[in-house]
Each structure stands twice: as C-alpha cells, then as structure tokens.
Design an enzyme around this catalytic site. Sequence first.
Site, PDB file in Angstrom:
ATOM      1  N   GLU A 285       2.561   5.366   0.277  1.00  0.00           N
ATOM      2  CA  GLU A 285       1.891   5.049  -0.995  1.00  0.00           C
ATOM      3  C   GLU A 285       1.850   3.532  -1.125  1.00  0.00           C
ATOM      4  O   GLU A 285       2.889   2.871  -1.073  1.00  0.00           O
ATOM      5  CB  GLU A 285       2.631   5.709  -2.150  1.00  0.00           C
ATOM      6  CG  GLU A 285       2.488   7.217  -2.140  1.00  0.00           C
ATOM      7  CD  GLU A 285       1.049   7.683  -1.988  1.00  0.00           C
ATOM      8  OE1 GLU A 285       0.185   7.221  -2.758  1.00  0.00           O
ATOM      9  OE2 GLU A 285       0.774   8.492  -1.080  1.00  0.00           O
ATOM     10  N   CYS A 319       2.139  -0.711  -9.509  1.00  0.00           N
ATOM     11  CA  CYS A 319       0.990  -0.399  -8.657  1.00  0.00           C
ATOM     12  C   CYS A 319      -0.171   0.081  -9.511  1.00  0.00           C
ATOM     13  O   CYS A 319      -1.323  -0.056  -9.144  1.00  0.00           O
ATOM     14  CB  CYS A 319       1.383   0.655  -7.637  1.00  0.00           C
ATOM     15  SG  CYS A 319       2.051   2.125  -8.408  1.00  0.00           S
TER      16      CYS A 319
END
Length: 530
Positions: A285, A319
């Site tokens: 990720e 993020c």
Amino acid sequence: MKPFKTEKYTDFTKAVNRKKMEKAIAHVESQFGKEYSIIIGGKRIRLDNKFHSYNPSKKGEIIGTFQKADEQAAEQAMQVALETFESWRYTPAKTRASYLFKMANIMRRRRFELNAWMVLEEGKNWLEADADVAEAIDFCDYYAHEALRYDKGPNLYKFPGEINRQVYIPLGVGIVIPPWNFPLAILAGMTTAAFVSGNTVILKPSSDSPGIAAMFMEIVEEAKVPVGVVNFLTGPGAIAGDYLVRHPKTRFVAFTGSKPVGLRIVEQAGKTQPGQIWIKRVVAEMGGKDLIIVDSEADIDSAVAGVRTAAFSFQGQKCSACSRLILDDKIYDEFMKKFIPTVEAIKVGPVSEYDNYVGPVINESAYDSILEYIKIGKSEGNCVCGGESAPGDGWFIRPTVIVDIERQHRIFQEEIFGPVLGVTRARNFDHAIELANDSEYGLTGAVYTKNKKKIEKAKREVFVGNLYINRKCTGALVGIQPFGGFNMSGTDSKAGGPDYLMLFTQAKAITEYIGRKRKIRKKPVRKSKK
Ligand code: NAD
C-alpha cells in the site's frame, strides 16, 4: 463473543480525560532515554550499533535508543520464524483469534499511554493519536472475528459421493514493514492479520517510530502470544528490509509506505532466489495525491470544514490527506473567502499542548523536502496562506494554500506529505472529474455536491480506491470503509475489509470420496395367504 463494533474516541472536552492525557504524557516523558532491544524468539538482544528516536516537537530531544539490526540478526529472526511456523500453522483459529481479543483489551487499558507515545514520538495531536489507537484496537478485534469466519470456509455446492471443503491455510514467514505515520494502527493491522492467519512474522518498524512499535511488542508479550510468532527488528529499512525481502524463505511481504520503496520491494520480491520454491506475495500500500471536488451545487460550509480537516489534520501526513482541491469556478470566490480564515486560525506548535491542532512534521528531511515543495509551489502558482516554517523548537510548518495550480504542475502531481494544499479551478463538473483522474495515484477522493445526477456520475467515474460523497476523504473506519488504492497507490489490499485475510492465506480445496450410497431395493413383501 460480542459482535464487532468500532471503538469510541476519547472525549477530550471532558476535564477528566484531559487530566489522564497530561498524566500519560508526563509518564512517557519520564521514560525518555531508555534503551530497547530487538526481540527474536522471545529473547531480548542488544547489538553494537544503535540509533535514536527523536521528539519532532523539540529538536534533538531523544525519545529512546534502539538497535540497528544487521543481516546476522535478520537471519537469526528468519530461522526462529521458520521454526515457530511449524507449530503455529496448526494452532486452531479460535486460539489464534483469542490472542487478538486479548491484545485489543490491553490496548483499551493502556489507551492514554499509547496516545502519549504518538504525541511525543510522531507529533500527533491528541485527537489524532487517540484515533490511531482506536483503529489499532479495531484491527485486532476485526481480524480476530475475520479469522473465525475464514475458518468456517466458504459454501460449496454439494456433489454426490463426496465431501468437499475449501480451507484457508497460512503462507509461511512474512516480513511486515509499516510506515511511521500510523505507527500503531497500520503496524498492528498488518502484523495481526498476518499472524492470526497462522503465519509467523518478522516486524521491522520505521526508524521514525520504533518507540510505539516497542510498546506494541510489549502488548504482544502481555497477551502471551507464543514466542517466535512475532519477531521484532529495528534498524535501517535498506539493510534488514532488502535482506529479508530477498530471502528465499520469505513467503510474503506486507508493506505500507512510499511509492519508491514499495516499487523496490515489488521488484526485489519478484526475483526468484536460489532455493526459493514459491512466488512471493507482496501486499504493498503506497502513496496518494488525494482530491476533493467542490461542485457549484455543494454545501459550502460543510465542504470548507471537510477540506480543512482532510488537508491539515496531522500536518497533512496521511496517505489519504487532501492535497488537491478542485473548485468549480462558480463557487471559487465564495469558498475561498470562507476557507482561508479558517486555515489562518489553525494553531501550530508542540502537540503535548492540547490546543495546538497542527504539530511538527516528522523529521528534518521531511521539513526540508516540504519547504522545497512550497518554493516550487510558489513558482508554479500563488501562495495565499502559510508558505513558511512556523516558530518553535520543532519541525513546524504553517498550513499552506497555493492557488492557480494547473494539472501539469508538480504540486498537482507529486505526493508532498505535508501541510500543503494546491487549489485548481474547474470549468464545470465534467472538467473537475477529468482533473481528479489526472494522476498516477488513486487512493482517496471526495466530492461535495447536492446534485443526485452528479453524485451518480462521481460514483461511476472518479477513479480512487476510497470515494466519499459529501464528507472528507480521510478517516476510513475498520470494517466499514475497507481501505486501499488503485494504480501507484498500491495493490488495493482493502485493509480492514472482508477480503484482507485472503491475502495472508492460500486456499486448499479438499475432496473426500465417501462412495455413493446405493439404493437398496426392498423386496416386495408377500402377504401370507394364511
Ligand atoms: P517509507 O517508504 O519511507 O518507509 C516505509 C517503511 O519501509 C519503513 O518501515 C522503512 O523503514 C521501510 N524501508 C525503507 N527502505 C526500505 C527498503 N529498501 N526495503 C524495505 N523496507 C524499507 O514511507 P514512510 O515515510 O514511513 O511513510 C509515508 C508514506 O507511506 C507516504 O508515501 C504515504 O502515502 C504512505 N502511506 C500509505 C498508506 C496506504 O494505506 N496506502 C498508509 C500510510 C502511509
């Protein structure tokens, strides 16, 4: 067993909770300077080379001293993890899940202390630190429930003469490499998902957050997870990371972090090593360049509040943080008139003080890189707010808004990972979606509009892993908004969702032939003529 429910956040408007937090901060401060070991097979080991973790709110203040693991330590951890796998793989799912339920309870009990660690080591404000611990608790609880669900296996169709089942078995030894920005939640999520599925783990936390990782290991030990199931190596990513990622006995890597490191791991793991008999699985990720569209038919006040939080909470170091604001031309002036004063009002400073909403960025190199991006932004567009460092002893940067950003600008395309928001004008809704999708990333996005047709269009066309309508693009909840992105944002693993444990297992279909039951024809009974 109670059904899964997300953990409540602490209410810091209550004086009693503020007092508890102040006490916890003082307690963690009193622990500053301690030395922490690596842990292999339950053994605490000290090495010759060490490094420090620092308080980003106070330059130079040492939080703790940690060991720099080398290849020898990494190999030792691998051997222990391989050995432990042979027994852990057959431990019943119910037993494995019970450790996660225990860990969740320990985190509940130590909540303020864990919050305080992240305030001091990562510069999270109280609310953000508390949300991080809540998410870590949720991951433990949710993956425990999920392990029990997976253990039942899926429903298969019946076939005469056979018993058919599909079971999910573990993969082997996994390397877990989390980032520093959700230093408890993501670390706990990736590690517990891996080991509740029957794998053993070598956990290598970021060198910016080894202290909270050491607290996680205390919780693993307190919950009495068998030794060797989770092995703990601190040290530089490149040495322990590369060595272990390349290791022929590594079965999988669970990584969350930046795009360059993620792509390197994908590449390294893709090369088959002598003696390697499997294809390594990589869960990666990575970064984001997340957007919020505010349409001409949006509730402006709600959009202003959403953008402010999504762009500047935790200094934009998420993020999922909004770094591209796409405003419809028709509401541009109205939005900015309301938005800028709310950004200017944000208090910046050491987050050990409850009132400071924006704290420091994580370290000197992040500070330099963000200020460099602000310089680039000023040359590409016009800075209307912030644009400089903030006074104080830590790595403080003012929340910054740069307008007149176009799609070809670096500020529009590159992940900055700091409190910097680029603003772009859209001619209309279609143009806004076109701008939104002009990115190599595809992690989160939000669309503010009251128009039902536009909502449907956004649902169809905005290309992100997590799309939010009429709310901010940060703050996904475990079990409710499974999280992960498209394209260069990663493998879309959907952490905290029903497919996640599948990534840490392999499915085995088992058919047992039991023979068709023969129909026994009954002989007609003749009635006696007596
Ligand atoms: P990073 O890539 O610098 O580091 C991540 C981890 O990788 C750390 O533990 C680090 O020690 C390790 N590492 C570094 N070099 C390595 C190597 N050569 N081999 C193996 N491991 C290595 O990222 P960061 O600064 O810790 O975190 C910020 C980044 O993470 C941002 O890009 C952010 O968008 C991303 N992030 C993504 C998600 C998501 O779910 N998509 C969540 C949080 C953070």
